[in-house]
Enzyme design. Structure first.
Site, short mmCIF file in Angstrom:
data_model
loop_
_atom_site.label_atom_id
_atom_site.label_comp_id
_atom_site.label_asym_id
_atom_site.label_seq_id
_atom_site.Cartn_x
_atom_site.Cartn_y
_atom_site.Cartn_z
N HIS A 1 0.85 -1.20 0.00
CA HIS A 1 0.00 0.00 0.00
C HIS A 1 0.88 1.25 0.00
CE1 HIS A 1 -3.61 2.37 1.46
NE2 HIS A 1 -2.63 3.16 1.85
N GLU A 2 1.87 1.29 0.90
CA GLU A 2 2.77 2.44 0.98
C GLU A 2 3.67 2.56 -0.24
OE1 GLU A 2 2.40 4.72 3.15
OE2 GLU A 2 0.88 3.61 4.26
N ASP B 1 -5.19 8.95 3.84
CA ASP B 1 -5.33 9.10 2.40
C ASP B 1 -6.58 9.88 2.01
OD1 ASP B 1 -3.03 7.60 2.29
OD2 ASP B 1 -4.07 5.72 1.86
#
Length: 395
Positions: A79-80, A176
């Site tokens: 994800h990062e 986010d």
């Protein structure tokens, strides 16, 4: 807390914070102890036709918990990486990706102020999580029914990656979703103003999340809420300061060398303490024969017992590991360096490396107040700045 590097991906250091080593076994235990509950949820949402009895034989549930927890955090790293690769595409290098107690953080070296760039960087992480969820669900569908442990693990990862994407898209700045909100707000207003609004929404979201965690007895949600609230406040302040100091240089804020008080290395610590008390300074450059040789602070002097201060000199206690900054650097860089090193002041050098002055946290905050009240950076003049610091000894 302390972190250490365990590898690299696309040139980005992957680090583990010590808090991650504490939370990983907790997640493994939670998942393992709730295999039956997860089986019910997976059968409800994904229909993998799993049996609780089969997955809880012997110590199997603890093995499943450990593997699922590792898989979950692998998903967090990916994800990062989604954020990071898009940020690098726009020219923003990534210092590191760190796993810690509340997930993962990709540390950008700079903040994008173009709303399109921030929007794409922000949604890249959830997009990766959704893709991982889809791939995991497809893996459930193609895995034969007799491999129930594999179907369980892929089903769990599918559900958790979808949940991770959805949760991160909530408007909890600096999550986010909060960054997506700021990007959308920045289409027709200033970046600083958009940040303030997104931060206020983020703090409200954090309060609501904290209340849910409090009444539900969920310490993790309470911790996440605290992190969001502090993060929103901190980033809003940072953005306001960036905007205020946009055209301000260190030379505009510093105490110049002509007004700078210095001490010599052969000055006794007792005389130094008396000078500090009389002049109300807490730090001095140490100069010998016109050359900068060190820096001495109140903390350094206090290390010498009072009865021995006549016998010790500044040279005995001063620091020779000098933290400096060029006079031509922007003022925000000075503030960030002061914060990074946890100190109260920086020595300023000119283009030749000679001492040009000193800039303190107090100088910067005074300048910030002037800019905020006047709305103009050009109103900072030497008369507005304190000739010396008026800091507390703890700074």
């Amino acid at each position: 807390m302390r972190s250490f590097t365990v590898g690299r991906a696309f040139g980005i250091p992957i680090k583990l914070d010590l808090t991650f080593l504490l939370i990983l076994p907790v997640f493994a235990w939670l998942i393992g102890s709730q295999v039956g509950l997860w089986v019910d949820n997976l059968n409800l949402f994904l229909d993998p036709s799993l049996s609780s009895e089969t997955l809880t034989e012997g110590n199997l549930e603890w093995i499943l918990g450990a593997v699922a927890a590792v898989g979950l955090f692998v998903g967090v790293v990916l994800h990062e990486l989604g954020h990071s690769l898009v940020a690098m595409r726009y020219g923003f290098p990534i210092e590191s990706i760190t796993l810690w107690i509340f997930g993962g953080i990709a540390q950008l070296t700079d903040q994008p102020e173009d709303w399109r760039e921030e929007l794409l960087i922000a949604i890249a992480g959830p997009a990766v999580s959704i893709a991982l969820g889809v791939v995991s669900y497809l893996a459930v569908l193609v895995t034969p029914g007799e491999f129930s442990t594999v179907r369980f693990l892929f089903g769990y990862l599918a559900l958790m990656n979808f949940t991770l994407a959805a949760f991160n898209l909530l408007p909890g700045f600096p999550m986010d979703g909060g960054r997506v909100l700021r990007a959308l707000l920045a289409r027709n207003r200033g970046f600083s103003d958009a940040t303030k609004t997104a931060a206020e929404v983020g703090k409200l979201f954090a309060i609501l999340l904290g209340l849910v965690g409090l009444f539900g007895g969920n310490l993790i949600l309470i911790g996440i809420a605290f992190f969001i609230y502090i993060g929103a406040t901190s980033e809003a302040q940072q953005t306001v300061m960036n905007a205020a100091f946009r055209d301000v240089r260190v030379r505009d804020v510093m105490t110049g060398v002509d007004d700078l008080r210095t001490v010599e290395p052969d000055t006794s610590v007792a005389d130094l303490m008396e000078t500090m008390f009389r002049q109300r300074h807490t730090g001095y450059p140490v100069v010998e024969n016109g050359e900068l040789v060190g820096m001495v602070t109140l903390e350094d002097a206090r290390e010498v017992p009072e009865v021995e201060r006549d016998a010790y000199t500044v040279e005995d206690v001063m620091s020779t590991d000098l933290k400096t900054i060029p006079a031509s650097d922007d003022a925000m860089s000075a503030f960030e360096r002061i914060q990074e090193h946890g100190i109260g002041r920086l020595l300023v050098i000119d283009a030749d490396g000679d001492l040009a002055g000193l800039i303190s946290r107090t100088d910067l905050m005074t300048a910030f107040d002037i800019i905020q009240k006047s709305g103009r950076a050009d109103r900072i003049t030497p008369s507005d700045q304190p000739v010396t610091e008026r800091e507390q000894p703890s700074q």
